[in-house]
Design a protein around this motif. Sequence first.
Motif, PDB file in Angstrom:
ATOM      1  N   HIS A 284     -10.824   6.480  -8.104  1.00 20.08           N
ATOM      2  CA  HIS A 284      -9.872   5.380  -8.062  1.00 20.08           C
ATOM      3  C   HIS A 284     -10.068   4.476  -9.265  1.00 20.08           C
ATOM      4  O   HIS A 284     -11.185   4.323  -9.768  1.00 20.08           O
ATOM      5  CB  HIS A 284     -10.055   4.546  -6.788  1.00 20.08           C
TER       6      HIS A 284
ATOM      7  N   SER B 134      -8.487   0.502 -10.834  1.00 18.04           N
ATOM      8  CA  SER B 134      -7.655  -0.689 -10.661  1.00 18.04           C
ATOM      9  C   SER B 134      -7.530  -1.388 -12.002  1.00 18.04           C
ATOM     10  O   SER B 134      -8.527  -1.557 -12.714  1.00 18.04           O
ATOM     11  CB  SER B 134      -8.284  -1.639  -9.641  1.00 18.04           C
TER      12      SER B 134
ATOM     13  N   PRO C 102      -4.608   3.546  -2.275  1.00 22.24           N
ATOM     14  CA  PRO C 102      -4.478   2.524  -3.317  1.00 22.24           C
ATOM     15  C   PRO C 102      -3.690   1.335  -2.768  1.00 22.24           C
ATOM     16  O   PRO C 102      -2.628   1.511  -2.167  1.00 22.24           O
ATOM     17  CB  PRO C 102      -3.715   3.248  -4.428  1.00 22.24           C
ATOM     18  N   THR C 103      -4.194   0.123  -2.988  1.00 18.00           N
ATOM     19  CA  THR C 103      -3.639  -1.043  -2.305  1.00 18.00           C
ATOM     20  C   THR C 103      -3.689  -2.278  -3.203  1.00 18.00           C
ATOM     21  O   THR C 103      -4.623  -2.451  -3.987  1.00 18.00           O
ATOM     22  CB  THR C 103      -4.432  -1.314  -1.006  1.00 18.00           C
ATOM     23  N   ILE C 104      -2.676  -3.119  -3.068  1.00 19.06           N
ATOM     24  CA  ILE C 104      -2.620  -4.413  -3.747  1.00 19.06           C
ATOM     25  C   ILE C 104      -2.323  -5.479  -2.693  1.00 19.06           C
ATOM     26  O   ILE C 104      -1.472  -5.273  -1.824  1.00 19.06           O
ATOM     27  CB  ILE C 104      -1.530  -4.414  -4.843  1.00 19.06           C
TER      28      ILE C 104
ATOM     29  N   SER D 236      -2.809   0.141  -9.012  1.00 20.34           N
ATOM     30  CA  SER D 236      -3.864   0.707  -8.173  1.00 20.34           C
ATOM     31  C   SER D 236      -3.593   2.202  -8.053  1.00 20.34           C
ATOM     32  O   SER D 236      -2.549   2.600  -7.512  1.00 20.34           O
ATOM     33  CB  SER D 236      -3.856   0.043  -6.793  1.00 20.34           C
TER      34      SER D 236
ATOM     35  N   THR E 132       0.823  -1.197   0.000  1.00 17.41           N
ATOM     36  CA  THR E 132       0.000   0.000   0.000  1.00 17.41           C
ATOM     37  C   THR E 132       0.861   1.252   0.000  1.00 17.41           C
ATOM     38  O   THR E 132       2.098   1.169  -0.048  1.00 17.41           O
ATOM     39  CB  THR E 132      -0.980  -0.043   1.188  1.00 17.41           C
TER      40      THR E 132
ATOM     41  N   CYS F  10     -12.333  -2.413  -8.021  1.00 14.78           N
ATOM     42  CA  CYS F  10     -11.423  -3.441  -7.537  1.00 14.78           C
ATOM     43  C   CYS F  10     -11.305  -4.587  -8.534  1.00 14.78           C
ATOM     44  O   CYS F  10     -12.172  -4.785  -9.383  1.00 14.78           O
ATOM     45  CB  CYS F  10     -11.926  -4.008  -6.206  1.00 14.78           C
TER      46      CYS F  10
ATOM     47  N   VAL G 285      -6.636  -6.057  -6.121  1.00 14.34           N
ATOM     48  CA  VAL G 285      -6.303  -4.651  -6.352  1.00 14.34           C
ATOM     49  C   VAL G 285      -7.519  -3.850  -5.902  1.00 14.34           C
ATOM     50  O   VAL G 285      -8.640  -4.113  -6.350  1.00 14.34           O
ATOM     51  CB  VAL G 285      -5.990  -4.369  -7.836  1.00 14.34           C
TER      52      VAL G 285
ATOM     53  N   GLY H 118      -9.289   0.012  -4.045  1.00 16.43           N
ATOM     54  CA  GLY H 118      -9.202   1.429  -3.714  1.00 16.43           C
ATOM     55  C   GLY H 118     -10.539   2.103  -3.940  1.00 16.43           C
ATOM     56  O   GLY H 118     -11.458   1.528  -4.529  1.00 16.43           O
TER      57      GLY H 118
ATOM     58  N   THR I  83      -5.236   6.079  -7.042  1.00 16.71           N
ATOM     59  CA  THR I  83      -6.263   6.994  -6.547  1.00 16.71           C
ATOM     60  C   THR I  83      -5.801   8.407  -6.864  1.00 16.71           C
ATOM     61  O   THR I  83      -4.670   8.782  -6.553  1.00 16.71           O
ATOM     62  CB  THR I  83      -6.492   6.838  -5.038  1.00 16.71           C
TER      63      THR I  83
END
Length: 600
Positions: A412, A414, A485-487, A424, A308, A576, A497, A499, A426
């Motif tokens: 966001h 993905s 934003p996160t994976i 990812s 992240t 996502c 993936v 956000g 944002t």
Amino acid sequence: MKKLYQYAACLLIGGLVATACKTTKSPSGQAGGVRQGQGVYQYREEDPLTKPFYSDRKGVIGRNGMVASAHPEASQVGLTILQAGGNAVDAAVAVQFALAVVYPNAGNVGGGGFMVYRDRSGKAYSLDYREKAPGRSTANMYLDSAGNVRPGLSTSGHLASGVPGSVDGMVEAHKRFGKLTWAQVLQPAIDLATNGYALTERDATGLNRIRKELQTINPGKAYFLKSTTDTSSRWKQGDKLVQADLARTLQRIQQQGRAGFYEGETARLLTDEMKRGGGIISEEDLKNYHAVWRDPLQATYKEYNVITMPPTSSGGVALIQLMRLSEQYPLRRWGWNRDSTVQVMIEAERRVYADRAKFLGDPDFLKIPVAQLIDPAYLRSRWQDFSFAHATDSRNVRGGTLPGYESLETTHFSIVDKEGNAVSITTTLNGGYGSRVVIGGAGFFMNNEMDDFSVKPGVPNMFGLTGNQANAIAPNKRMLSSMTPTILEKDGKLFMVVGTPGGSTIITSVYQTILNVIEHGMTMQQSVNALKFHHQWLPDKTIFEQGAFTEPTTQTLISRGYILERLTNTLGRMDCVLVRPDGSYEGASDPRADNTARGY
């Protein structure tokens, strides 16, 4: 308990006694209750756990690539780039610029954002293209002579804008990882701006809503008005929006790269606009702006690895804190949004947002104790004053104590490509349509990100977030963000993936969406559809989407002193992608808006 039963009876009676029944006292003596503005929440008879979702939308399945974004036109652009042989970063750049055309309330070239990228080999990167305070900024620039905040200056008009980072961020991302040419990934956005696109109902409603403010802030301009002769004319679904000046801005970026925005004609138009309206962004500010590659923040949660965004975003630190604070509790056994599950999550959120206010800011300006904040031992210490018997009073919660530490509208998307590269992103103007300033001759909205600073320590920003000295305004400093934003990886392989936009609610929406999949067994789309709630330390209340809690859960939380407030709108705009067990991708886009997933 007698008063509690009286309160429940009031709910059944309805609005006739709304004022008298607004709150009650819990056994612990704290104010508890459910409220909606000046009225009273009416319990629904059915159990929302039989249908805990905003809609019945199904996920989109694809094997070769997936794009989930806030607008169908932008998602189609990303898919077209993937089908043309582009990778996830190529598609991300194309989507970022397409959103600047078709989603002007948050898509942008006049704002900034964050990118988390995981390549097919598992190596992770993060790019900070957050806006910066102009060089002439001062810590007290939004205060009057008595030291009070001057309302509106940090949210509306020319002085509200930070130096934009989106164009430089996309240039850097493409330079390092792109596969197609820069001209190829810019062309779809140019085509959309030149030829126009059909407005959705939501597009039309948004532009109509800000019509009068656009005219007030941009006198003599006709941008985003349906008619240049009849300023009362309103947009409707299906109308075509053509943006010739924005097309020319995008062409300069296509032909000259970074210099097409931060120097030359676009820079001149932007700085002339600032001078015209009392803004302080200079040509030097634009020339000196550069996105920053940072080491992504990574931490484990059970068998998952969370990748992240580090500061300047607060989102990554907060997300990992939330997940680790939750990890010791059997949320899966307790069940989705049951009273104990919700109580743990609210209390974790309360403590994490207090830490956010105390410790987080721009890492280029202060030392941020990231490792200590996510350390399991520190997080265990944050639970010392927690009891299932009653709600913790936020007035008694402060940022934690760390040894050796010295205090000092968003969208966001993905994307995953055929090879498993994942992006990812944002990105934001902050509030919807940013500062509402449109750059004359260039045709794009500027951000109002200066409000994300602590304009005065202890005074909430537009999202109700309270900040402190760590996030005070300083020249060339990046303002703190909640973007997350996160994976996620599972067993070393790409898993999710994720956000969302949503200001201060971004962090908690991402947190719930992840837990819905890995703890409560939902599909990616079910997790996005699921009703949500949010707590952010101050103000001390939990907001929730109607139906998110059952009546028994609500009554239990009230009895323990929790103040609950039902929303008349919604939480989150998730986009996502989940890797399914068979290796295919499930794209999940939020049914609360025009969000759309496209895969092949």
